[in-house]
Structure formats: C-alpha cells, structure tokens
Design an enzyme around this catalytic site. Structure first.
Site, mmCIF file in Angstrom:
data_model
loop_
_atom_site.group_PDB
_atom_site.id
_atom_site.type_symbol
_atom_site.label_atom_id
_atom_site.label_comp_id
_atom_site.label_asym_id
_atom_site.label_seq_id
_atom_site.Cartn_x
_atom_site.Cartn_y
_atom_site.Cartn_z
ATOM 1 N N ASN A 1 12.778 5.644 16.389
ATOM 2 C CA ASN A 1 11.324 5.637 16.237
ATOM 3 C C ASN A 1 10.745 5.683 17.647
ATOM 4 O O ASN A 1 11.068 4.825 18.465
ATOM 5 C CB ASN A 1 10.907 4.344 15.507
ATOM 6 C CG ASN A 1 9.403 4.138 15.501
ATOM 7 O OD1 ASN A 1 8.638 5.087 15.621
ATOM 8 N ND2 ASN A 1 8.987 2.891 15.381
ATOM 9 N N GLY A 2 9.920 6.679 17.943
ATOM 10 C CA GLY A 2 9.346 6.805 19.282
ATOM 11 C C GLY A 2 9.436 8.245 19.753
ATOM 12 O O GLY A 2 9.643 9.161 18.945
ATOM 13 N N GLU B 1 -9.573 10.088 4.709
ATOM 14 C CA GLU B 1 -8.126 9.923 4.867
ATOM 15 C C GLU B 1 -7.371 9.932 3.541
ATOM 16 O O GLU B 1 -6.233 10.369 3.496
ATOM 17 C CB GLU B 1 -7.769 8.680 5.688
ATOM 18 C CG GLU B 1 -7.965 7.365 5.018
ATOM 19 C CD GLU B 1 -7.580 6.183 5.889
ATOM 20 O OE1 GLU B 1 -6.522 6.221 6.518
ATOM 21 O OE2 GLU B 1 -8.353 5.194 5.928
ATOM 22 N N HIS C 1 -30.937 14.914 15.046
ATOM 23 C CA HIS C 1 -30.381 15.513 16.269
ATOM 24 C C HIS C 1 -29.213 16.440 15.958
ATOM 25 O O HIS C 1 -28.428 16.755 16.846
ATOM 26 C CB HIS C 1 -29.967 14.401 17.236
ATOM 27 C CG HIS C 1 -31.112 13.519 17.619
ATOM 28 N ND1 HIS C 1 -32.101 13.932 18.489
ATOM 29 C CD2 HIS C 1 -31.469 12.281 17.191
ATOM 30 C CE1 HIS C 1 -33.004 12.967 18.602
ATOM 31 N NE2 HIS C 1 -32.646 11.961 17.824
ATOM 32 N N LYS D 1 1.191 4.253 8.600
ATOM 33 C CA LYS D 1 0.464 2.994 8.700
ATOM 34 C C LYS D 1 0.444 2.455 10.120
ATOM 35 O O LYS D 1 -0.536 1.895 10.574
ATOM 36 C CB LYS D 1 1.136 1.988 7.763
ATOM 37 C CG LYS D 1 0.471 0.638 7.702
ATOM 38 C CD LYS D 1 -0.658 0.659 6.713
ATOM 39 C CE LYS D 1 -1.383 -0.667 6.625
ATOM 40 N NZ LYS D 1 -2.762 -0.459 6.151
ATOM 41 N N CYS E 1 7.621 6.163 11.778
ATOM 42 C CA CYS E 1 9.039 6.207 11.446
ATOM 43 C C CYS E 1 9.529 4.805 11.119
ATOM 44 O O CYS E 1 9.200 3.838 11.791
ATOM 45 C CB CYS E 1 9.917 6.775 12.540
ATOM 46 S SG CYS E 1 9.559 8.463 12.957
ATOM 47 N N ARG F 1 5.379 3.838 6.967
ATOM 48 C CA ARG F 1 5.469 4.158 8.396
ATOM 49 C C ARG F 1 5.642 5.654 8.638
ATOM 50 O O ARG F 1 5.544 6.120 9.765
ATOM 51 C CB ARG F 1 6.643 3.419 9.031
ATOM 52 C CG ARG F 1 6.537 1.919 8.977
ATOM 53 C CD ARG F 1 7.673 1.292 9.730
ATOM 54 N NE ARG F 1 7.544 1.513 11.149
ATOM 55 C CZ ARG F 1 6.947 0.682 11.994
ATOM 56 N NH1 ARG F 1 6.446 -0.435 11.545
ATOM 57 N NH2 ARG F 1 6.855 0.962 13.271
ATOM 58 N N GLU G 1 -16.713 3.626 8.748
ATOM 59 C CA GLU G 1 -15.543 3.180 7.994
ATOM 60 C C GLU G 1 -15.512 3.832 6.609
ATOM 61 O O GLU G 1 -14.455 4.252 6.129
ATOM 62 C CB GLU G 1 -15.542 1.645 7.907
ATOM 63 C CG GLU G 1 -14.427 1.029 7.079
ATOM 64 C CD GLU G 1 -13.016 1.373 7.536
ATOM 65 O OE1 GLU G 1 -12.850 1.965 8.615
ATOM 66 O OE2 GLU G 1 -12.071 1.094 6.784
ATOM 67 N N LYS H 1 -12.472 6.151 5.273
ATOM 68 C CA LYS H 1 -11.730 5.882 4.030
ATOM 69 C C LYS H 1 -11.714 7.133 3.155
ATOM 70 O O LYS H 1 -10.686 7.528 2.642
ATOM 71 C CB LYS H 1 -12.370 4.741 3.225
ATOM 72 C CG LYS H 1 -12.135 3.336 3.713
ATOM 73 C CD LYS H 1 -10.745 2.799 3.561
ATOM 74 C CE LYS H 1 -9.876 3.090 4.727
ATOM 75 N NZ LYS H 1 -10.006 2.365 5.933
ATOM 76 N N TRP I 1 8.262 10.306 10.435
ATOM 77 C CA TRP I 1 6.924 10.869 10.639
ATOM 78 C C TRP I 1 7.120 11.853 11.781
ATOM 79 O O TRP I 1 7.315 11.470 12.933
ATOM 80 C CB TRP I 1 5.933 9.769 11.018
ATOM 81 C CG TRP I 1 4.517 10.261 11.047
ATOM 82 C CD1 TRP I 1 3.638 10.299 10.010
ATOM 83 C CD2 TRP I 1 3.801 10.771 12.189
ATOM 84 N NE1 TRP I 1 2.432 10.812 10.419
ATOM 85 C CE2 TRP I 1 2.500 11.110 11.757
ATOM 86 C CE3 TRP I 1 4.130 10.985 13.527
ATOM 87 C CZ2 TRP I 1 1.540 11.644 12.621
ATOM 88 C CZ3 TRP I 1 3.183 11.508 14.382
ATOM 89 C CH2 TRP I 1 1.896 11.828 13.919
HETATM 90 O O1 M6R Z 1 -2.529 -1.480 13.016
HETATM 91 P P1 M6R Z 1 -3.853 -1.125 13.620
HETATM 92 O O2 M6R Z 1 -4.976 -1.897 13.060
HETATM 93 O O3 M6R Z 1 -3.823 -1.227 15.124
HETATM 94 O O4 M6R Z 1 -4.063 0.383 13.267
HETATM 95 C C1 M6R Z 1 -5.138 1.120 13.778
HETATM 96 C C2 M6R Z 1 -5.404 2.350 12.938
HETATM 97 O O5 M6R Z 1 -4.314 3.206 12.956
HETATM 98 C C3 M6R Z 1 -5.702 1.969 11.483
HETATM 99 O O6 M6R Z 1 -6.757 1.065 11.423
HETATM 100 C C4 M6R Z 1 -6.058 3.205 10.654
HETATM 101 O O7 M6R Z 1 -7.230 3.776 11.128
HETATM 102 C C5 M6R Z 1 -6.204 2.787 9.199
HETATM 103 N N1 M6R Z 1 -4.923 2.765 8.555
HETATM 104 C C6 M6R Z 1 -7.130 3.676 8.463
HETATM 105 O O8 M6R Z 1 -7.346 3.200 7.165
#
Ligand code: M6R
Length: 609
Positions: free
Chosen positions: A101-102, A489, A505, A604, A2, A27, A482, A486, A75
């Site tokens: 926000n929260g 997501e 396994h 984000k 948010c 956000r 990773e 990517k 959000w």
């Molecule tokens: O701000 P942060 O690095 O603590 O965020 C952690 C994750 O939410 C963040 O790395 C998320 O997995 C990425 N946006 C994915 O691409």
C-alpha cells in the site's frame, strides 16, 4: 488506500485473508489477490479484477490448507486494474511475494536497472520492483533481503512479504502507509487497518514509520531498518465485531446515518459539565494552558473533514477570542507559513491516516506549532503524532461516504471551542445553553430520521436531473459543500456547493428548468438574502428545494419543496441540517442503482498524495 492482510499461524490462512479483505474493501476495490504458502511450501497465488467476492469465488473448491499467506485489495495507482497488475506480485523465480500500500516514487529508475540486468517484469505497477529486488537480495533470511531493499526504495509503503525460501514467516515494513500487527496465541496477523483484525484479536501493535516487523506463528519482533530491535507497545482495539457489520441495513451508509443520534451521545459522553457550562476534554488537558493562550488556530483536513473544519471556523470565531483559518491539508504543506508555539494546528481526520493531513501536522510540528488531533480511529498515525487531541469515539465508519463522523466532528469542535471559550469570554449561561442544546440533538436527529420517506420522495422526484446546486450562507455554506460532495460521490450526479451570495457571480447562468437547487435557509440574519437568491432562481425556472429550521409562508410560495429540520443553537444547526442531505443523496444513489458503500474510483482512507 489499498488493503493489506497477512496471516501466519495454525489455521487455514485463506478464509482469514478473504474475511480480512472484505472488512478492508473500503480501502480500495478494483482488484484483489492472495498468495498462500502450502504445506510443501508451494506458493498458491490467486488474483482477479473487481471485488473480493470474485477472488473468493476463484478459491472456492481449492484445497488450500496453507497456514501462512498475504493478501491485498487494490486501489490502482500505477497501471489499470487488471489481473496482471493485482497484488501479490511475485519475483521472476516465483518464490518471493509482496503486497503493498503506497507509492514507490523511484520505481522507474529501479525498474530500468533491473531490466538492464535481465529481469522481465510482469506488471505495470510500481510495486513489482520491491519483490524483484527482494528476490535478488535474498541470502537465506527474508528480513535481511527486505532490509536491503528498504535502503533503495523511495516513497511511501506499507508492505508484507512472504517467501517459500524462508517459510512460516511474514516480513512487514512501513513508511508513510499504516501497518498494524495483530497478536494472537500461536498466530499472528498483519493489516493496514485494525478493522481486519477485530474478529481475531484485540491486541495490536501499530508500526511507526521506518519499522520492520518479522512475524512467525508464535512470535514477532519489531526492528529498525538497520536491524536494531525496537520495543513498541501493545494496544487494545476498542471496536466490536458487530460495529463493523451491516446488520439488517441494505448499506453501511444508511446504517451509519441512522447511528447518528448515538454518535452525538458518544461524542459528548463524560465530556460536559452542565452546571459549570464547560466541556471536559481529557485529551487536551496536558496542553490546556498553551491552548488558552494561542493567538491563532489553523484547521487542516480534507474532503468531508475539511467541511467540518470550515464549520469549525465559525464555531471558534463565535466562542473564542482566537483567530481561525481553515486550510485544505494538501495546500497547507506547500505554503510559506509563519508558525510558532502561539499557533495551534488542528488536524481533523476520520481515518487518522490521510497522507496530506499527516504531512501537514508534521510540517506544523517542525515549525513549532502545537498540533491537536480530532480523529476517529484510535491509535491511527495522526492520533499518535499530534501532541494532544480528542477522539470521536464513533465506532468504525465503513461506508466510503462519511456521515456519522462528520456529525461527531461538529459536536467535538463545539466542545473544543466551548472549553477554550469558557476560559475567555463565554458566559456561564451561554455555556449552559450550548450544552443543553447539544443534549437535545440526539432526539432531534431521530425526529429527522422519522421523516426519511419524505426525503425518499424528493430523491425520486429529482434524481433524474444530471446536475444539482447546493447553496447556503455563513455556517450553512460548508453544509452546502458537504451536501454537494455527498450527492456527487455516491450518485454521480454532478453537484456543486456554493455560498449563495456567489450565485450572481457566475453559477446562476447554469439555472434553467432542468437544474435544481437545494437551498439551506436559516432564520438568522441571512434569511432575507437567501429568499432573494431563491426568487432569482425561480425567475429562471430553476426547481428549488429548501431545507430549513424556520419554515415561512414565503418559502412555501417560492420553493417547489420544503423540508423542515428542528431548530437549535445556530452553531449546532449544521448537525441537523446535514442529515436530510445525507439521506437525500443516499436515496438518489439508490434509485440510480449505484454501489453506495463503494463508489467508483474512491477509497475510504487516502494514504497516497
Ligand atoms: O479520513 P479523513 O477524514 O482524513 O478523510 C478525508 C476525506 O478523504 C474524506 O472525508 C472524504 O472526503 C469522505 N469519505 C467523503 O465522504
């Protein structure tokens, strides 16, 4: 999660609120709204489902001259993304408004009490209890009413409240969710992230937990929840407006991928001394004696930052004598850990606001461990609450999918380990070698980026498959994780990352001609085993793409496609190997018509648990 933006001053509030929301849309983006208090103090509230641009359309042509207002991009946590659930929420008198926000954890109980008292709620949100309570507690001063409400709400919040009963004023408060005040001349701003403030001011005040702020056009005051004045220092924002803009790139993600050569340079700037083979990290200097003698390091982080932490474990294991664990921050805080001053806890976070990572370092500090931050956003909560640390200095990352910050985190983990390792057993020549390799990285990254058309071609060939496996061994296992993160997501292709040794396994049962595997193969001791894994996949008709720094005839024989990256020191290799995976995911998402910078259901900055 948010985004909150507020303005009080002499300019029209609405365009500033809309512009601020657009800059914070990463956000959360399932609905948006604003309320502006007009000259005659009549509230004008607009809310809508979807993106900020929908809200902008709603107010086009409206004569909004108000110079005070608050706004929000949501959000969803409680209640679906509907207009009724969008913020700002109003009390039953329609004179008090809140954006939040929260999560208010005791909202159900408070709601039941208010309903029993005859209050009719108009949304399903947890937030609405705040504003209904503010309305009921108002006795002439908005901050007085908010203070009363803060005594009864539980959970996390960053809020901004306005009222036509106490005009020309914004009251904000924070517990657990970030709030930053922007200080202008005859105008004040509030936001959940400095990104919204960059076009308007470079002077900001970060609220701490349990701070309340009262802002008018010409003044602001920070108070405790018990109304005791508090002095908070003013900081300078170090981002430029251009850094937060897309330029000619179609997406922020692509821009950020292309910025990575520069990101690596920025992460290293002024931080290495080649002749001594050492790293110089000013932010760790005050604790360097303690750090050198640590018995254990625990890296805590989430998502992409967690993958950086997993690579960090290999780096620290190879360059230092300290034993290293990596923990998902969301799990760490619930473990029964034995921590003391011989343990260092490194929190890795792009945003510096991730609630689980923040909670983890608070827990670590409580138990006496040394807390160390590796954060991009200057002045963020994790940066402020860790005892020492290093900034990425990578500039803002706007695309929800993290790219350039991951690379920056890896560079800095190498620098941290080198700094410690040179006090331990890393030799001068090894130190010099690592620094030389680090210095070559920017050009090597630029070389990979020149090959982007090949990755576009591969994405075109494979994006039609609904699944994809990423495999790697050792330091490349987290790179596989990773790569899978990517891809899933942003393109919504189901992707899994696996340590290649685990294939037999379980996951190999998935493999057939419609299930491609992307294999990260290096020329190290794991080479033969990776080649065997690839043959096993081919024996089951699975398509294989290899990303490698050491191309061999065998690879060309067994793989359907091979993409080469330059070779570097093995601890730095992930910095190069991840770049093609980012581009591959980007192009898959683009061909599938996905909203790359704002993938569905994501935000984000994850500031709720
Ligand atoms: O701000 P942060 O690095 O603590 O965020 C952690 C994750 O939410 C963040 O790395 C998320 O997995 C990425 N946006 C994915 O691409």
């Amino acid at each position: 999660m948010c985004g909150v933006v507020g303005y009080v001053g002499y300019r029209k509030a609405a365009p500033i609120l809309i512009n601020g929301l657009k800059r914070l849309e990463y956000r959360g983006y399932d609905s948006a709204g604003l309320v502006a208090l007009d000259k005659d103090n009549q509230p004008r509230r607009y809310r809508g489902v979807g993106r900020v641009k929908n809200l902008e359309k709603q107010i086009q042509g409206e004569d909004l001259v108000a110079t005070c207002g608050i706004s929000h991009t949501r959000w969803a946590t409680h209640g679906k993304p509907t207009e009724g659930n969008a913020h700002p929420h109003a009390d039953i008198s329609n004179k008090f408004f809140v954006v939040h926000n929260g999560i208010i954890e005791n909202h159900a109980k408070l709601r039941a009490q208010l309903e029993a008292d005859g209050v009719t709620f108009s949304s399903e949100t947890d937030t609405e209890v705040i504003v209904q309570l503010v309305g009921r507690n108002f006795k002439g001063s908005l901050e007085g009413a908010v203070e009363e409400v803060l005594k009864v709400i539980e959970g996390t919040f960053g809020i901004a409240v306005v009222s036509s009963e106490d005009p020309g004023k914004i009251v904000a408060a924070r517990r657990g969710s970030p709030v930053v005040l922007g200080i202008g001349r005859d105008e004040m701003f509030i936001a959940s992230d400095v990104g919204a403030l960059v076009p308007y001011t470079d002077q900001v005040v970060y609220l701490e937990d349990n701070d309340l702020a009262v802002m008018t056009a010409t003044d602001y005051q920070v108070l405790s929840f018990d109304h005791v004045p508090i002095k908070r220092k003013t900081s300078m924002i170090d981002w430029t407006v251009e850094e937060g803009e897309r330029g000619d790139y179609p997406h922020f993600m692509l821009k950020e991928i292309y910025e990575q050569a520069e990101t690596v340079r920025n992460a290293m700037r002024g931080r290495v001394q080649l002749s001594e083979g050492v790293a110089v990290l000013g932010g760790l200097q005050s604790k360097i004696h303690q750090i050198q003698h640590l018995k254990k390091l625990i890296i805590v982080s989430c998502g992409t930052s967690y993958h950086a932490g997993m690579i960090g474990r290999h780096i620290f294991e190879n360059l230092t004598e300290i034993s290293v664990e990596v923990e998902l921050a969301s799990e760490f805080r619930y473990r029964r850990l034995r921590l003391d001053e011989t343990v260092g806890v490194i929190a890795i976070s792009q945003s510096g606001e991730t609630i689980d990572t923040l909670a983890a370092i608070r827990e670590a500090r409580r138990k006496g461990a040394l807390t160390i931050g590796l954060v991009n956003v200057v002045g963020s909560t994790i940066a402020r609450e860790t005892e020492c640390g290093v900034y990425c200095h990578a500039g803002p990352e706007i695309g929800v999918a993290s790219t350039k910050i991951f690379v920056s985190q890896l560079v800095i983990l190498n620098l941290m380990a080198l700094l410690i390792g040179r006090y331990q057993s890393v030799s001068l020549s090894e130190g010099i070698n690592i620094i030389k390799c680090l210095q070559e990285l920017p050009d090597q990254i630029s070389g990979i980026l020149k090959n982007a058309p090949r990755l576009e071609e591969l994405a075109r060939k494979y994006e039609k498959f609904p699944n994809c496996l990423f495999i790697g061994r050792q330091i490349h296992h987290p790179v596989a994780l990773e790569g899978a993160l990517k891809l899933k997501e942003i393109s919504y292709i189901h992707a899994e990352g696996y340590a290649a040794g685990e294939m037999k396994h379980g996951p190999i049962s998935l493999i057939d001609e419609n299930f491609p595997t992307l294999a990260l193969v290096s020329g190290d001791a794991s080479y033969e085993k990776m080649i065997s894994n690839i043959q096993e996949i081919k024996a089951r008709s699975g398509p294989v793409i290899i990303v490698t720094s050491k191309r061999t005839a065998e690879m060309d024989e067994f793989a359907d496609d091979v993409f080469e990256v330059p070779s570097t020191h093995e601890l730095l290799q992930p910095i190069l190997s991840v770049v093609p995976l980012q581009l591959y995911s980007y192009y898959c998402a683009r061909f599938r018509g996905c909203e790359i910078d704002k993938p569905r259901n994501l935000a984000k900055s994850v500031t709720v648990e």
